[in-house]
Design a protein around this motif. Structure first.
Motif, mmCIF file in Angstrom:
data_model
loop_
_atom_site.group_PDB
_atom_site.id
_atom_site.type_symbol
_atom_site.label_atom_id
_atom_site.label_comp_id
_atom_site.label_asym_id
_atom_site.label_seq_id
_atom_site.Cartn_x
_atom_site.Cartn_y
_atom_site.Cartn_z
ATOM 1 N N CYS A 1 -9.295 0.112 -7.161
ATOM 2 C CA CYS A 1 -8.455 1.179 -6.615
ATOM 3 C C CYS A 1 -8.084 2.266 -7.785
ATOM 4 C CB CYS A 1 -7.144 0.754 -5.960
ATOM 5 S SG CYS A 1 -6.325 2.214 -5.356
ATOM 6 N N CYS B 1 -2.799 7.317 -2.305
ATOM 7 C CA CYS B 1 -4.041 6.855 -1.896
ATOM 8 C C CYS B 1 -4.979 8.262 -1.845
ATOM 9 C CB CYS B 1 -4.107 6.518 -0.627
ATOM 10 S SG CYS B 1 -5.631 6.144 -0.036
ATOM 11 N N VAL B 2 -6.231 8.380 -2.441
ATOM 12 C CA VAL B 2 -7.051 9.521 -2.533
ATOM 13 C C VAL B 2 -8.120 9.349 -1.429
ATOM 14 C CG1 VAL B 2 -6.457 10.369 -4.807
ATOM 15 C CG2 VAL B 2 -8.314 8.652 -4.581
ATOM 16 N N SER B 3 -8.110 8.372 -0.522
ATOM 17 C CA SER B 3 -9.123 8.319 0.409
ATOM 18 C C SER B 3 -10.446 7.936 -0.104
ATOM 19 C CB SER B 3 -9.025 9.288 1.428
ATOM 20 O OG SER B 3 -7.658 9.374 2.128
ATOM 21 N N CYS B 4 -10.705 7.387 -1.175
ATOM 22 C CA CYS B 4 -12.011 7.388 -1.706
ATOM 23 C C CYS B 4 -13.008 6.309 -1.101
ATOM 24 C CB CYS B 4 -12.034 6.977 -3.245
ATOM 25 S SG CYS B 4 -11.186 5.346 -3.475
ATOM 26 N N GLY B 5 -12.086 5.322 -0.461
ATOM 27 C CA GLY B 5 -13.006 4.489 0.382
ATOM 28 C C GLY B 5 -13.483 3.318 -0.636
ATOM 29 N N MET C 1 -11.518 2.145 6.982
ATOM 30 C CA MET C 1 -10.820 3.264 6.750
ATOM 31 C C MET C 1 -10.432 3.982 8.192
ATOM 32 S SD MET C 1 -10.533 3.566 3.781
ATOM 33 C CE MET C 1 -10.153 5.218 3.148
ATOM 34 N N TYR D 1 0.782 -1.175 -0.151
ATOM 35 C CA TYR D 1 -0.039 0.070 0.051
ATOM 36 C C TYR D 1 1.003 1.155 0.096
ATOM 37 C CZ TYR D 1 -2.937 3.649 1.943
ATOM 38 O OH TYR D 1 -3.421 4.894 2.081
ATOM 39 N N CYS E 1 -11.949 0.810 -1.898
ATOM 40 C CA CYS E 1 -11.403 -0.671 -1.392
ATOM 41 C C CYS E 1 -12.166 -1.170 -0.234
ATOM 42 C CB CYS E 1 -9.936 -0.461 -1.125
ATOM 43 S SG CYS E 1 -9.640 0.874 0.049
ATOM 44 N N THR F 1 -6.193 4.556 -8.155
ATOM 45 C CA THR F 1 -4.594 5.065 -8.096
ATOM 46 C C THR F 1 -3.691 4.122 -8.010
ATOM 47 O OG1 THR F 1 -4.645 5.561 -6.032
ATOM 48 C CG2 THR F 1 -5.651 7.632 -7.294
HETATM 49 S S1 SF4 Z 1 -9.365 2.373 -3.364
HETATM 50 FE FE1 SF4 Z 1 -7.186 2.875 -3.561
HETATM 51 S S2 SF4 Z 1 -7.353 5.278 -3.368
HETATM 52 FE FE2 SF4 Z 1 -9.354 4.541 -2.702
HETATM 53 S S3 SF4 Z 1 -9.033 4.633 -0.446
HETATM 54 FE FE3 SF4 Z 1 -8.628 2.524 -1.128
HETATM 55 S S4 SF4 Z 1 -6.494 2.521 -1.745
HETATM 56 FE FE4 SF4 Z 1 -6.998 4.575 -1.277
#
Ligand code: SF4
Ligand code: SF4
Length: 121
Positions: free
Chosen positions: A93, A43-47, A60, A38, A49, A95
């Motif tokens: 994900c 990571c853009v913290s989109c949640g 998260m 990781y 995943c 990104t």
């Molecule tokens: S899907 Fe990727 S970008 Fe979004 S919270 Fe999870 S690790 Fe971060």
């Protein structure tokens, strides 16, 4: 009967199919879904995943206090003990912040050691 005996003789001279683990190991193939890697900076913290995980292995969480200026959002904490290594988190994900690696050596007696924090405490 003859066929079985011939097969038995043939197998006596063949290389064994098994290896002497843990002293030897087989080559892990490309695309194998093992431990997650990781990268918080991607990571853009989109949640996404967290939402896609079928085993609720992802939570998260906020970064530790000392890192909160740089990382003010929430980030995935992954519990490998709950994970079924489906790879959905990697697939969704946007990104490439989370990727499954070829590391399969995850056995442990300490269940806490398989919880991957997004950033060290
Ligand atoms: S899907 Fe990727 S970008 Fe979004 S919270 Fe999870 S690790 Fe971060
Ligand atoms: S590989 Fe599957 S089960 Fe494991 S954390 Fe990712 S989405 Fe959840």
């Amino acid at each position: 009967m003859i066929k079985t005996i011939l097969e038995l003789i043939r197998n006596l001279f063949k290389k064994p199919m098994t290896v002497r683990f843990p002293h030897e190991s087989i080559e892990i193939p490309e695309g194998f879904r093992g431990e997650h890697a990781y990268e918080i900076d991607k990571c853009v913290s989109c949640g996404l995943c967290f939402r896609v995980c079928p085993n609720r292995a992802i939570e998260m969480i906020e970064a530790p206090e000392k890192h909160r200026d740089k990382y003010p959002k929430t980030y995935p904490r992954i519990d490998l003990g709950k994970c079924c290594f489906c790879g959905f988190c990697e697939d969704i994900c946007p990104t490439d912040a989370v990727k499954l690696t070829k590391n399969v050596y995850l056995s442990t007696f300490d269940s806490k050691s398989v919880i991957k924090e997004p950033i060290e405490k």
